[in-house]
Design an enzyme around this catalytic site. Structure first.
Site, mmCIF file in Angstrom:
data_model
loop_
_atom_site.group_PDB
_atom_site.id
_atom_site.type_symbol
_atom_site.label_atom_id
_atom_site.label_comp_id
_atom_site.label_asym_id
_atom_site.label_seq_id
_atom_site.Cartn_x
_atom_site.Cartn_y
_atom_site.Cartn_z
ATOM 1 N N ARG A 108 0.846 -1.198 0.000
ATOM 2 C CA ARG A 108 0.000 0.000 0.000
ATOM 3 C C ARG A 108 0.878 1.244 0.000
ATOM 4 O O ARG A 108 0.960 1.947 -0.986
ATOM 5 C CB ARG A 108 -0.969 -0.031 1.190
ATOM 6 N N HIS B 102 3.396 4.123 -3.591
ATOM 7 C CA HIS B 102 3.884 5.464 -3.919
ATOM 8 C C HIS B 102 5.253 5.420 -4.594
ATOM 9 O O HIS B 102 5.550 6.228 -5.480
ATOM 10 C CB HIS B 102 3.988 6.318 -2.652
#
Length: 343
Positions: free
Chosen positions: A16, A20
């Protein structure tokens, strides 16, 4: 002193927060492979979603290679022991999205708000409890609240039904004393049955140290990721944290060697930009900026021939928070037009 007998809940965020670092481009095979390795190494939960949570795939935050449900399903099918977790930011994800994530295999949800906005989490926390999910309150950018103020926000989340409340150092801007003060404040107001958690970022190279200090002050759950895979300079590197915990005789329940091998053989080769402390990621911790701003700031710097460091420092001066990614371009334009002097 950390209680050596107490089992630390290890929450992995490679799938998760790590999104990024590679612009939300994990393939389903990557997800399956990483989830399986983490499961075999003994982590308690594996968080899976777009980097900005359920339904984060968008023009503002960046489009994902797959949907959250596809990623969650791939992870759920790969594990035997670990629980699949996901992240939901009210205003981005909805209770309907949470229900779909539950149906796809998620059994833990972290409902994330800015550290002054816990009141927007009530509907989502109550709905998650109704589903029977392990429900966590996640107070982002915790460095922007006083310890007492953060504790008040944590109490709201507890009242809504959250079973665990996290101190979230989204900017990687806090030191060990900051962490200790916030956990002491939370413990003063929360019910003893309510757990607490630590989500560190490594922008000042303090991710592991801050996580250990959190444990010293009663923390129950620790977030970390393989190689630190995450926004900015990454999270507390999971394999490093577990190695340190092992040397301290702490009860973590993980296989250190399996984590080290997974970090080096599976995750590190995926990094298109090294996840490390460098000029730009240090700017995040130095200026107290939301770590996921990094890649957006680098893109704007390249487009307008500016320094990403200067853009990030200016964002810190303006106290920008998660959800204001569109302001990165505004700041860059101001700098390009000479309205803002470089740092």
């Amino acid at each position: 002193m950390i209680d050596q007998a107490k089992k630390i809940y290890i929450s992995d965020v490679t799938l998760r927060d790590g999104m990024h670092a590679i612009r939300h481009r994990y393939t389903l095979n990557h997800v399956s492979q990483i989830a399986r390795a983490l499961d075999e190494a003994g982590v308690d939960s594996i968080e899976v979603a777009h980097g900005d949570g359920l339904k984060g795939s968008s023009f503002n935050y960046g489009f994902g290679a797959y949907s959250d449900l596809e990623w969650i399903s791939a992870a759920a099918e790969a594990v035997k022991q670990a629980k699949i977790a996901t992240l939901l930011l009210p205003g981005i994800g909805t209770v309907h999205d949470l229900r779909e994530a539950y149906d796809a295999g998620a059994r833990v949800v972290r409902v994330a708000t800015h550290c002054t906005e816990a009141d927007v989490s009530r509907q989502h926390i109550e709905y998650a409890r109704g589903l029977g999910m392990d429900t966590v309150g996640f107070l982002m950018m915790s460095h922007m609240q006083t310890p007492v103020g953060l504790a008040q926000q944590a109490k709201l989340m507890e009242n809504y039904g959250a079973q665990c409340i996290y101190v979230v150092d989204s900017g990687g801007a806090m030191n060990m004393w900051d962490i200790a003060e916030r956990f002491k404040a939370l413990k003063d107001v929360l019910d003893p049955a309510t757990q607490t958690g630590m989500h560190a970022h490594h922008n000042l190279s303090l991710g592991v140290a801050n996580s250990l200090v959190a444990l010293e002050n009663g923390c129950d759950r620790v977030d970390a990721s393989l190689t630190g895979m995450g926004a900015g300079a990454g999270n507390a590197p999971l394999e490093v944290f577990i190695a340190a915990a092992e040397r301290m005789g702490l009860n973590h329940g993980c296989d250190v060697k399996k984590l080290i091998n997974a970090a080096e053989d599976i995750v590190r080769p995926l990094q298109e930009r090294p996840v490390r402390v460098d000029r730009e990621t240090l700017a995040l911790g130095y200026a107290g900026v939301y770590s996921s701003f990094l890649r957006h700031a680098e893109t704007a710097a390249k487009k307008y021939n500016l320094s990403a460091f200067d853009i990030l420092v200016e964002l810190g001066k303006r106290r920008m928070i998660g959800g204001q990614e569109d302001m990165i371009v505004d700041v860059a334009l101001d700098m390009a037009k000479g309205r803002v002097l470089p740092t």
